[in-house]
Write an enzyme that holds these catalytic residues in place. Sequence first.
Site, PDB file in Angstrom:
ATOM      1  N   ASP A 167       6.739   0.730   9.464  1.00  0.00           N
ATOM      2  CA  ASP A 167       7.859  -0.128   9.131  1.00  0.00           C
ATOM      3  C   ASP A 167       8.912   0.700   8.399  1.00  0.00           C
ATOM      4  O   ASP A 167       8.692   1.877   8.099  1.00  0.00           O
ATOM      5  CB  ASP A 167       7.400  -1.267   8.217  1.00  0.00           C
ATOM      6  CG  ASP A 167       6.449  -2.227   8.925  1.00  0.00           C
ATOM      7  OD1 ASP A 167       6.466  -2.256  10.163  1.00  0.00           O
ATOM      8  OD2 ASP A 167       5.705  -2.927   8.232  1.00  0.00           O
ATOM      9  N   LYS A 200      10.918  -3.971  11.009  1.00  0.00           N
ATOM     10  CA  LYS A 200      11.368  -5.346  11.203  1.00  0.00           C
ATOM     11  C   LYS A 200      12.304  -5.736  10.075  1.00  0.00           C
ATOM     12  O   LYS A 200      12.084  -5.405   8.923  1.00  0.00           O
ATOM     13  CB  LYS A 200      10.180  -6.324  11.187  1.00  0.00           C
ATOM     14  CG  LYS A 200       9.209  -6.162  12.328  1.00  0.00           C
ATOM     15  CD  LYS A 200       8.077  -7.166  12.179  1.00  0.00           C
ATOM     16  CE  LYS A 200       7.058  -7.025  13.285  1.00  0.00           C
ATOM     17  NZ  LYS A 200       5.950  -7.981  13.123  1.00  0.00           N
ATOM     18  N   MET A 250      10.795 -11.725   0.456  1.00  0.00           N
ATOM     19  CA  MET A 250      11.603 -11.894   1.674  1.00  0.00           C
ATOM     20  C   MET A 250      12.398 -13.201   1.654  1.00  0.00           C
ATOM     21  O   MET A 250      12.518 -13.877   2.668  1.00  0.00           O
ATOM     22  CB  MET A 250      10.708 -11.845   2.923  1.00  0.00           C
ATOM     23  CG  MET A 250       9.883 -10.582   3.031  1.00  0.00           C
ATOM     24  SD  MET A 250       8.652 -10.652   4.352  1.00  0.00           S
ATOM     25  CE  MET A 250       7.454 -11.805   3.666  1.00  0.00           C
TER      26      MET A 250
END
Length: 250
Positions: free
Chosen positions: A38, A60, A175
Amino acid sequence: MNQKNGKVFLVGSGPGDPELLTLKADRLIKSADVMVCDQLPGKKILESIPESVEKIDAGKSAGDHKLSQNEINQVLVNKAREGKTVVRLKGGDPYIFGRGGEEAEELIKEGINFEVVPGITSAIAVPAYAGIPLTHRDHASMVTFITGHEDPTKDESSLDWESLANFEGTIVILMGVKRLKQNAQQLIKHGKNPKTPVAIIENGTHSDQRVTVGSIESIADIAEDRGVKPPAITVIGDVVKLRNKLGFND
């Protein structure tokens, strides 16, 4: 397990500061045949990957997935079946909102040998770097972690906002920048004190870490004015008040 296959390591790289990388994670990064990574491990950790390692970018961000989760799962399986040592490098810890559990299930299903290497989750490390202890005898004896970015295919949120609004401990949202306003509204709607302190920590543990402080009722507007962007951790609770006394990384 098929012993002719290679092995997959689901590795947590910690919150970004390379000195918080575990010794085992560092060893595996340097000895892997294939690295599926990532963007969250951070530039310095990603730059430490040897040039001889095959690198597959599975980074992502909201609305921008270079590989779908199914494609990532298939890459892990395929590379292991080639007899390779595969490191799936993730930010934080693989099993804390990192979808590591889903990948582990797929590896078991396909008969691939794997191992989980825990990492220091950003949920605890980032607030610490911002001078915010998640628990404190005078302020909070409980802490809960929630995701601010649930599976968009779900019909309903699995978050119990009423329970969260009545929760007397610290709430940590990972997030959650894009849904900051909605999340704050949900907490207030279900009875949370609008004056409850909130801190948003961007790029936690990195040299460009930035902290934005407000209250539940004001934080969305303050964050918008300051141009807050992910990756960021949101901390809600009275422990945020300790930042002025304990902050060491400003």
